[in-house]
Design a protein around this motif. Structure first.
Motif, PDB file in Angstrom:
ATOM      1  N   TRP A 122       0.833  -1.198   0.000  1.00 49.64           N
ATOM      2  CA  TRP A 122       0.000   0.000   0.000  1.00 49.64           C
ATOM      3  C   TRP A 122       0.875   1.257   0.000  1.00 49.64           C
ATOM      4  N   SER A 126       0.250   2.693  -3.633  1.00 49.66           N
ATOM      5  CA  SER A 126      -0.996   3.446  -3.572  1.00 49.66           C
ATOM      6  C   SER A 126      -0.743   4.920  -3.315  1.00 49.66           C
ATOM      7  N   THR A 149      -8.260   3.724   2.308  1.00 46.34           N
ATOM      8  CA  THR A 149      -7.943   2.297   2.310  1.00 46.34           C
ATOM      9  C   THR A 149      -8.312   1.716   3.667  1.00 46.34           C
TER      10      THR A 149
END
Length: 205
Positions: A122, A126, A149
């Motif tokens: 992540w 991300s 998230t």
């Protein structure tokens, strides 16, 4: 011991493991049953996740017995992998489990087992900056922000657990575990000629 007796012994050993792990899962969820099977409010958030994590670990052990991983690392020959698959297929048939049972789904439990990898991924991949974890809410409590998230989230309305976007209907999987426990309980104590049994599970001889 004949080959047939050895096979019977092998199946019985794994049935004992299923009995232990189904009891483990059901024991783990006992404190949070009201939240899983009804609309009771979750008052102890940390306790909820302790119970959930423990139950899912037990369910992962059940799935490993009944659906051995195809990439399992064995120290022995490839024949061991073939034997594992054959043994698991026989057990699923004996216990009345379909090949596509919800218990077999690995996405959520893999996400929990490899939480560190998911967080690192992540961070690197991300652009999301809002990171929420260990959340429990209904549909109205889910963030509508596009850059949010959820690492671990349980939806009290749908009874769905999500781990980094992978979902599992916890109510449905636990109902299957309850039924599996019932079937194993009724099967494991039946007489099996030629089988010498020793176990710590109460009632088994």
């Amino acid at each position: 011991m004949t080959p047939a007796q050895r096979r019977s012994q092998l199946l019985w050993i794994f049935e004992n493991e299923l009995l232990f792990q189904t009891r483990h899962a059901l024991h783990a969820i006992e404190p949070i049953k009201g939240s899983l099977f009804s609309d009771n409010e979750v008052k102890d958030l940390e306790g909820f996740w302790f119970s959930m994590n423990s139950a899912l670990n037990a369910i992962a052990s059940i799935a490993n017995v009944l659906w051995p991983s195809q990439d399992r690392k064995h120290s022995g020959p490839t024949a061991v992998q073939s034997s594992s698959r054959d043994r698991a297929k026989i057990m699923r048939e004996n216990l009345g489990l379909s090949d596509d049972s919800i218990v077999a789904l690995r996405g959520v439990r893999n996400g929990l087992a490899h939480y560190d990898e998911r967080v690192d991924r992540w961070f690197v991949q991300s652009g999301n900056r809002i990171f929420l974890d260990l959340c429990v809410s209904g549909n109205d409590g889910v963030s509508a922000e596009p850059d949010t998230t959820y690492a671990r989230h349980f939806n009290t309305d749908t009874k769905v657990l999500s781990v980094f976007g992978i979902s599992l209907n916890v109510e449905a999987v636990l109902q299957e575990i309850i039924e599996l426990n019932r079937v194993v309980e009724s099967s494991i104590f039946k007489p099996r000629p030629g089988l010498i049994r020793r176990t710590v599970i109460e009632g088994n001889q």
